[in-house]
Scaffold this motif. Structure first.
Motif, PDB file in Angstrom:
ATOM      1  N   PHE A  81      65.909  24.465 -14.163  1.00 51.49           N
ATOM      2  CA  PHE A  81      66.516  25.566 -15.048  1.00 51.49           C
ATOM      3  C   PHE A  81      65.585  26.572 -15.107  1.00 51.49           C
ATOM      4  O   PHE A  81      65.700  27.672 -14.910  1.00 51.49           O
ATOM      5  CB  PHE A  81      67.032  24.979 -16.278  1.00 51.49           C
ATOM      6  CG  PHE A  81      67.537  25.772 -17.357  1.00 51.49           C
ATOM      7  CD1 PHE A  81      68.508  26.345 -17.286  1.00 51.49           C
ATOM      8  CD2 PHE A  81      66.751  26.356 -18.337  1.00 51.49           C
ATOM      9  CE1 PHE A  81      69.056  27.541 -18.146  1.00 51.49           C
ATOM     10  CE2 PHE A  81      67.093  27.174 -19.285  1.00 51.49           C
ATOM     11  CZ  PHE A  81      68.179  27.742 -19.284  1.00 51.49           C
ATOM     12  N   ILE A  82      64.368  26.436 -15.463  1.00 50.59           N
ATOM     13  CA  ILE A  82      63.317  27.493 -15.777  1.00 50.59           C
ATOM     14  C   ILE A  82      62.964  28.272 -14.726  1.00 50.59           C
ATOM     15  O   ILE A  82      62.964  29.558 -14.697  1.00 50.59           O
ATOM     16  CB  ILE A  82      62.062  26.808 -16.416  1.00 50.59           C
ATOM     17  CG1 ILE A  82      62.305  26.297 -17.708  1.00 50.59           C
ATOM     18  CG2 ILE A  82      60.993  28.139 -16.579  1.00 50.59           C
ATOM     19  CD1 ILE A  82      61.199  25.512 -18.523  1.00 50.59           C
ATOM     20  N   HIS A  84      65.139  29.017 -11.968  1.00 52.61           N
ATOM     21  CA  HIS A  84      66.125  29.920 -11.709  1.00 52.61           C
ATOM     22  C   HIS A  84      66.321  30.848 -12.631  1.00 52.61           C
ATOM     23  O   HIS A  84      66.690  32.158 -12.460  1.00 52.61           O
ATOM     24  CB  HIS A  84      67.223  29.009 -11.531  1.00 52.61           C
ATOM     25  CG  HIS A  84      67.523  28.252 -10.014  1.00 52.61           C
ATOM     26  ND1 HIS A  84      67.129  27.101 -10.087  1.00 52.61           N
ATOM     27  CD2 HIS A  84      67.859  28.600  -8.938  1.00 52.61           C
ATOM     28  CE1 HIS A  84      67.026  26.693  -8.705  1.00 52.61           C
ATOM     29  NE2 HIS A  84      67.667  27.640  -7.858  1.00 52.61           N
ATOM     30  N   THR A  85      65.885  30.686 -13.779  1.00 58.19           N
ATOM     31  CA  THR A  85      66.004  31.353 -14.782  1.00 58.19           C
ATOM     32  C   THR A  85      64.834  32.863 -14.687  1.00 58.19           C
ATOM     33  O   THR A  85      65.240  33.932 -14.992  1.00 58.19           O
ATOM     34  CB  THR A  85      65.552  30.868 -16.404  1.00 58.19           C
ATOM     35  OG1 THR A  85      66.900  29.957 -16.514  1.00 58.19           O
ATOM     36  CG2 THR A  85      65.779  32.182 -17.369  1.00 58.19           C
ATOM     37  N   VAL A 103      63.529  37.153 -18.251  1.00 62.17           N
ATOM     38  CA  VAL A 103      64.544  35.996 -18.267  1.00 62.17           C
ATOM     39  C   VAL A 103      66.070  36.971 -18.241  1.00 62.17           C
ATOM     40  O   VAL A 103      66.155  37.927 -19.150  1.00 62.17           O
ATOM     41  CB  VAL A 103      64.682  35.576 -19.713  1.00 62.17           C
ATOM     42  CG1 VAL A 103      66.017  34.457 -19.677  1.00 62.17           C
ATOM     43  CG2 VAL A 103      63.382  34.705 -19.729  1.00 62.17           C
ATOM     44  N   ARG A 105      70.419  37.286 -17.439  1.00 61.56           N
ATOM     45  CA  ARG A 105      71.480  36.618 -18.006  1.00 61.56           C
ATOM     46  C   ARG A 105      72.230  35.753 -16.941  1.00 61.56           C
ATOM     47  O   ARG A 105      72.651  34.506 -16.969  1.00 61.56           O
ATOM     48  CB  ARG A 105      72.881  37.491 -18.593  1.00 61.56           C
ATOM     49  CG  ARG A 105      73.883  36.883 -18.830  1.00 61.56           C
ATOM     50  CD  ARG A 105      74.995  37.882 -19.131  1.00 61.56           C
ATOM     51  NE  ARG A 105      74.586  38.509 -20.542  1.00 61.56           N
ATOM     52  CZ  ARG A 105      74.359  39.865 -20.719  1.00 61.56           C
ATOM     53  NH1 ARG A 105      74.359  40.462 -19.722  1.00 61.56           N
ATOM     54  NH2 ARG A 105      74.016  40.295 -21.934  1.00 61.56           N
ATOM     55  N   GLY A 107      69.987  34.467 -14.444  1.00 59.99           N
ATOM     56  CA  GLY A 107      69.109  33.627 -14.196  1.00 59.99           C
ATOM     57  C   GLY A 107      69.651  32.403 -15.069  1.00 59.99           C
ATOM     58  O   GLY A 107      69.412  31.128 -14.441  1.00 59.99           O
ATOM     59  N   ILE A 108      70.105  32.521 -16.390  1.00 58.41           N
ATOM     60  CA  ILE A 108      70.413  31.389 -17.191  1.00 58.41           C
ATOM     61  C   ILE A 108      71.665  30.648 -16.564  1.00 58.41           C
ATOM     62  O   ILE A 108      71.817  29.512 -16.510  1.00 58.41           O
ATOM     63  CB  ILE A 108      70.877  31.841 -18.617  1.00 58.41           C
ATOM     64  CG1 ILE A 108      69.160  32.337 -19.185  1.00 58.41           C
ATOM     65  CG2 ILE A 108      71.246  30.814 -19.345  1.00 58.41           C
ATOM     66  CD1 ILE A 108      69.246  33.014 -20.659  1.00 58.41           C
ATOM     67  N   SER A 109      72.582  31.452 -16.391  1.00 62.44           N
ATOM     68  CA  SER A 109      73.975  31.034 -15.630  1.00 62.44           C
ATOM     69  C   SER A 109      73.637  30.202 -14.261  1.00 62.44           C
ATOM     70  O   SER A 109      73.839  28.916 -14.178  1.00 62.44           O
ATOM     71  CB  SER A 109      74.813  32.095 -15.184  1.00 62.44           C
ATOM     72  OG  SER A 109      76.051  31.625 -14.620  1.00 62.44           O
ATOM     73  N   GLY A 111      70.602  28.977 -13.434  1.00 63.04           N
ATOM     74  CA  GLY A 111      69.763  27.545 -14.032  1.00 63.04           C
ATOM     75  C   GLY A 111      70.706  26.479 -14.531  1.00 63.04           C
ATOM     76  O   GLY A 111      70.357  25.389 -14.304  1.00 63.04           O
TER      77      GLY A 111
END
Length: 202
Positions: A81-82, A84-85, A103, A105, A107-109, A111
């Motif tokens: 997750f981190i 790809h974030t 970081v 938006r 990237g969080i998706s 991740g």
């Protein structure tokens, strides 16, 4: 705690899933993992989560047994997750102080998406291990790979190696836990950094 490390531990309860031919379970596992790997539709992945839930109910494996094994992979899932974030470009919503890492938006998706796929693949693998005895797994792999004997591959030896490996993973954890308890009884401490914990085990 080492007594929670039950990777590869078979859970016997005689459910429908337990009674399935190990070859059927292994082939199904491979097909599911391939599907999870190549699939980009979130709706399909959610559907596979539903299938996983049904299999868990049919297997009658307690959630505690399942999650004790799943938590061994939390670090890998978190790192996925981190990673790809940070590496996915897009709309920046936060900058990590001193590191200069963005970081985004997107990237969080991404991740969450890749983390979800990883959780699904690991969960199906765990269910395969806890519902298939090591002896059955070895026998199933031997029968599945038997056609390879015609080209000179020693299937029996590889199947035996697999069976021995799976059999002794829980034993190694049990021995580690026994050593840890013996060290504690002698006054060794297991608090602090990883290095200090390893030194206490020595």
């Amino acid at each position: 705690m080492l007594n929670n490390l039950t990777l590869g531990q078979y859970y016997a309860c005689g459910s429908l899933i337990h009674r399935l031919d190990p070859r059927t379970k292994f082939i199904t596992l491979v097909l599911l993992i391939v599907t999870i790997t190549v699939q980009h539709d979130l709706h399909v992945l959610i559907g596979l989560l539903g299938v996983l839930s049904v299999i868990m109910v049919l297997s009658r494996v307690p959630l505690g047994v399942f999650f004790r094994q799943l938590k061994l992979f939390i670090l890998i899932i978190t790192l996925t997750f981190i990673l790809h974030t940070f590496i996915t470009s897009g709309t920046v919503i936060f900058v990590v102080p001193f590191l200069g890492l963005d970081v985004t938006r997107e990237g969080i998706s991404v991740g969450f998406y890749f983390g979800f796929r990883l959780v699904l693949a690991i969960s199906y693998s765990i269910l395969f291990m806890v519902t298939t005895a090591p002896a059955e797994m070895t026998d199933g792999m031997e029968k599945l790979l038997r056609p390879l004997k015609k080209i000179g591959i020693h299937v029996d030896s590889y199947a035996l190696m697999l069976g021995i490996t799976l059999r002794f993973i829980p034993v190694l954890f049990e021995e580690s836990d026994r050593i840890r308890k013996a060290q504690i009884a002698r006054g060794a401490g297991f608090e602090g950094s990883l290095a200090s914990k390893l030194y206490a085990l020595s």
